[in-house]
Scaffold this motif. Sequence first.
Motif, PDB file in Angstrom:
ATOM      1  N   UNK A 113       6.332  10.025  -6.739  1.00  0.00           N
ATOM      2  CA  UNK A 113       6.116   9.392  -5.439  1.00  0.00           C
ATOM      3  C   UNK A 113       7.142   8.285  -5.198  1.00  0.00           C
ATOM      4  N   UNK A 114       7.452   7.501  -6.260  1.00  0.00           N
ATOM      5  CA  UNK A 114       8.455   6.449  -6.131  1.00  0.00           C
ATOM      6  C   UNK A 114       9.816   7.058  -5.800  1.00  0.00           C
ATOM      7  N   UNK A 115      10.120   8.185  -6.429  1.00  0.00           N
ATOM      8  CA  UNK A 115      11.385   8.872  -6.154  1.00  0.00           C
ATOM      9  C   UNK A 115      11.462   9.271  -4.679  1.00  0.00           C
ATOM     10  N   UNK A 171       8.140   4.870   6.420  1.00  0.00           N
ATOM     11  CA  UNK A 171       7.736   5.805   5.365  1.00  0.00           C
ATOM     12  C   UNK A 171       6.214   5.878   5.274  1.00  0.00           C
ATOM     13  N   UNK A 172       5.583   4.721   5.306  1.00  0.00           N
ATOM     14  CA  UNK A 172       4.131   4.665   5.132  1.00  0.00           C
ATOM     15  C   UNK A 172       3.375   5.185   6.340  1.00  0.00           C
ATOM     16  N   UNK A 173       3.788   4.765   7.539  1.00  0.00           N
ATOM     17  CA  UNK A 173       2.993   5.030   8.732  1.00  0.00           C
ATOM     18  C   UNK A 173       3.478   6.189   9.591  1.00  0.00           C
ATOM     19  N   UNK A 174       4.740   6.612   9.430  1.00  0.00           N
ATOM     20  CA  UNK A 174       5.261   7.686  10.289  1.00  0.00           C
ATOM     21  C   UNK A 174       5.556   8.974   9.521  1.00  0.00           C
ATOM     22  N   UNK A 205       1.969   6.562 -13.921  1.00  0.00           N
ATOM     23  CA  UNK A 205       2.092   7.866 -14.566  1.00  0.00           C
ATOM     24  C   UNK A 205       3.319   8.587 -14.015  1.00  0.00           C
ATOM     25  N   UNK A 206       3.580   9.767 -14.577  1.00  0.00           N
ATOM     26  CA  UNK A 206       4.697  10.579 -14.086  1.00  0.00           C
ATOM     27  C   UNK A 206       4.515  10.927 -12.608  1.00  0.00           C
ATOM     28  N   UNK A 207       3.275  11.096 -12.181  1.00  0.00           N
ATOM     29  CA  UNK A 207       2.992  11.380 -10.778  1.00  0.00           C
ATOM     30  C   UNK A 207       3.461  10.222  -9.889  1.00  0.00           C
ATOM     31  N   UNK A 208       3.290   9.001 -10.390  1.00  0.00           N
ATOM     32  CA  UNK A 208       3.743   7.835  -9.639  1.00  0.00           C
ATOM     33  C   UNK A 208       5.270   7.798  -9.557  1.00  0.00           C
ATOM     34  N   UNK A 209       5.928   8.267 -10.611  1.00  0.00           N
ATOM     35  CA  UNK A 209       7.391   8.316 -10.606  1.00  0.00           C
ATOM     36  C   UNK A 209       7.881   9.271  -9.524  1.00  0.00           C
ATOM     37  N   UNK A 248       0.802  -1.216   0.000  1.00  0.00           N
ATOM     38  CA  UNK A 248       0.000   0.000   0.000  1.00  0.00           C
ATOM     39  C   UNK A 248       0.834   1.265   0.000  1.00  0.00           C
ATOM     40  N   UNK A 249       2.077   1.156  -0.441  1.00  0.00           N
ATOM     41  CA  UNK A 249       2.984   2.300  -0.423  1.00  0.00           C
ATOM     42  C   UNK A 249       2.991   3.030  -1.761  1.00  0.00           C
ATOM     43  N   UNK A 250       2.889   2.286  -2.843  1.00  0.00           N
ATOM     44  CA  UNK A 250       2.862   2.891  -4.181  1.00  0.00           C
ATOM     45  C   UNK A 250       1.993   2.034  -5.086  1.00  0.00           C
ATOM     46  N   UNK A 251       0.723   2.374  -5.140  1.00  0.00           N
ATOM     47  CA  UNK A 251      -0.212   1.631  -5.981  1.00  0.00           C
ATOM     48  C   UNK A 251      -0.231   2.247  -7.377  1.00  0.00           C
ATOM     49  N   UNK A 252      -0.412   1.450  -8.417  1.00  0.00           N
ATOM     50  CA  UNK A 252      -0.473   2.002  -9.784  1.00  0.00           C
ATOM     51  C   UNK A 252      -1.688   2.891  -9.964  1.00  0.00           C
ATOM     52  N   UNK A 253      -1.553   3.835 -10.871  1.00  0.00           N
ATOM     53  CA  UNK A 253      -2.667   4.763 -11.109  1.00  0.00           C
ATOM     54  C   UNK A 253      -3.819   4.094 -11.852  1.00  0.00           C
ATOM     55  N   UNK A 254      -3.501   3.037 -12.588  1.00  0.00           N
ATOM     56  CA  UNK A 254      -4.554   2.364 -13.355  1.00  0.00           C
ATOM     57  C   UNK A 254      -4.127   0.930 -13.644  1.00  0.00           C
ATOM     58  N   UNK A 255      -5.083   0.164 -14.168  1.00  0.00           N
ATOM     59  CA  UNK A 255      -4.808  -1.201 -14.595  1.00  0.00           C
ATOM     60  C   UNK A 255      -5.256  -1.324 -16.042  1.00  0.00           C
TER      61      UNK A 255
END
Length: 270
Positions: A57-59, A74-77, A51-55, A35-42
Motif C-alpha cells: 500500500x505504501x508503494x 490519493x485518499x479522497x479521489x 506487514x508486507x501488505x502495508x509495504x 488516515x492514508x497508511x495506518x499500521x497493521x498493529x501496535x
Amino acid sequence: MDKHKAIPQGYMTVGEIAKKMDVTVRTLQHYDTQGLLSPSAMSEGGRRLYTDKDIVKLHQVLSLKHLGFSLNDIKNRLIPLDTPAEIADILMEQAAALRQKIESLSESLRELEVLREEVLQMQSVDFKKYADIIVNLQMKNDFYWLIKHFDDQTLDHIRSHFDKDSGMAFMNTFMQLQNEAIRLQNANVPADSDEGQNFAKAYWDMITDFTGGDMSMLPRLIALGQFQNTDHKWQEVQTIANGYVEQALGVYFSRLGVDPFQRGSEEETE
C-alpha cells in the motif's frame, strides 16, 4: 533483545519499513495521522507495526505521489474509485495539471535566462528594474529590455501612472504610431498635409497621456527611441520614425503657436 522479541513474526517497526522503502519515519507517522497508511498493529510498547501488505500500500501511495497527486487526492479521489474508467479520468486530469506546471516552469526558466542577460548588460545592481523586467516578461511584452535604459524618475513615473493593462496599451499605441510614421515617410506623405497633421495630433495625444501633464517627462519620452547600445534594427526603425515625427510635430506646434519641448527642457533643468 527483549525489545526485538516483543515484535511478532511477520511484522516490521516503523524504522524498518522506513529504511526498506527509503522514506523517513516522520513521513510514515504523517501518513498514519492523515488516515492514508495506518499500521497493521501496535506493539505492547505502543510502537507502530507494519506487514508486507502495508509495504504494498505504501508503494502505491509513493508511486501516485511521484505522479504529482497530493495526499488528499490519493485518499479522497483515487482510492475510493471503483472502475478503470474513473481512474483513467483522474489520471487524465492530473496529466493536464502537470502539463500546465511544465509550461509554467518552462516560462519561468525562460524568464530567468532573459533576466540574467539583462542583469549582465546593466551597469549597476537594481532590483527595482529586475522586478519591472520580470513583470514585463510575464506580460509577454517584447520590449522588456527597454527598462534597463530608463532612469529612476522615468520608472517611478511609469509605476505610478500605469498598471499592467494601461502600460501594455500605451506600448502598443507607441509601436502603432511608430509604424505609421514609417509608412508615411516611405509614402512621401508631407508632414504638413492633413494626413500628416492627423498623425501629429495622435502622436501628441499619446505623449500627453504618458506625461500626465508633467512636461519634464518629455525629454525622457523622446529618448525612448534614441537609446544607445540597443538592437541595431530597433535603432534603425526608430531613426526613420523619429525623423517623420519631428517634422510632423514641428508643423503641428508651429500652427498652434506653442513649443512644449522647450518648456519641457526648461523644467528639466530647473
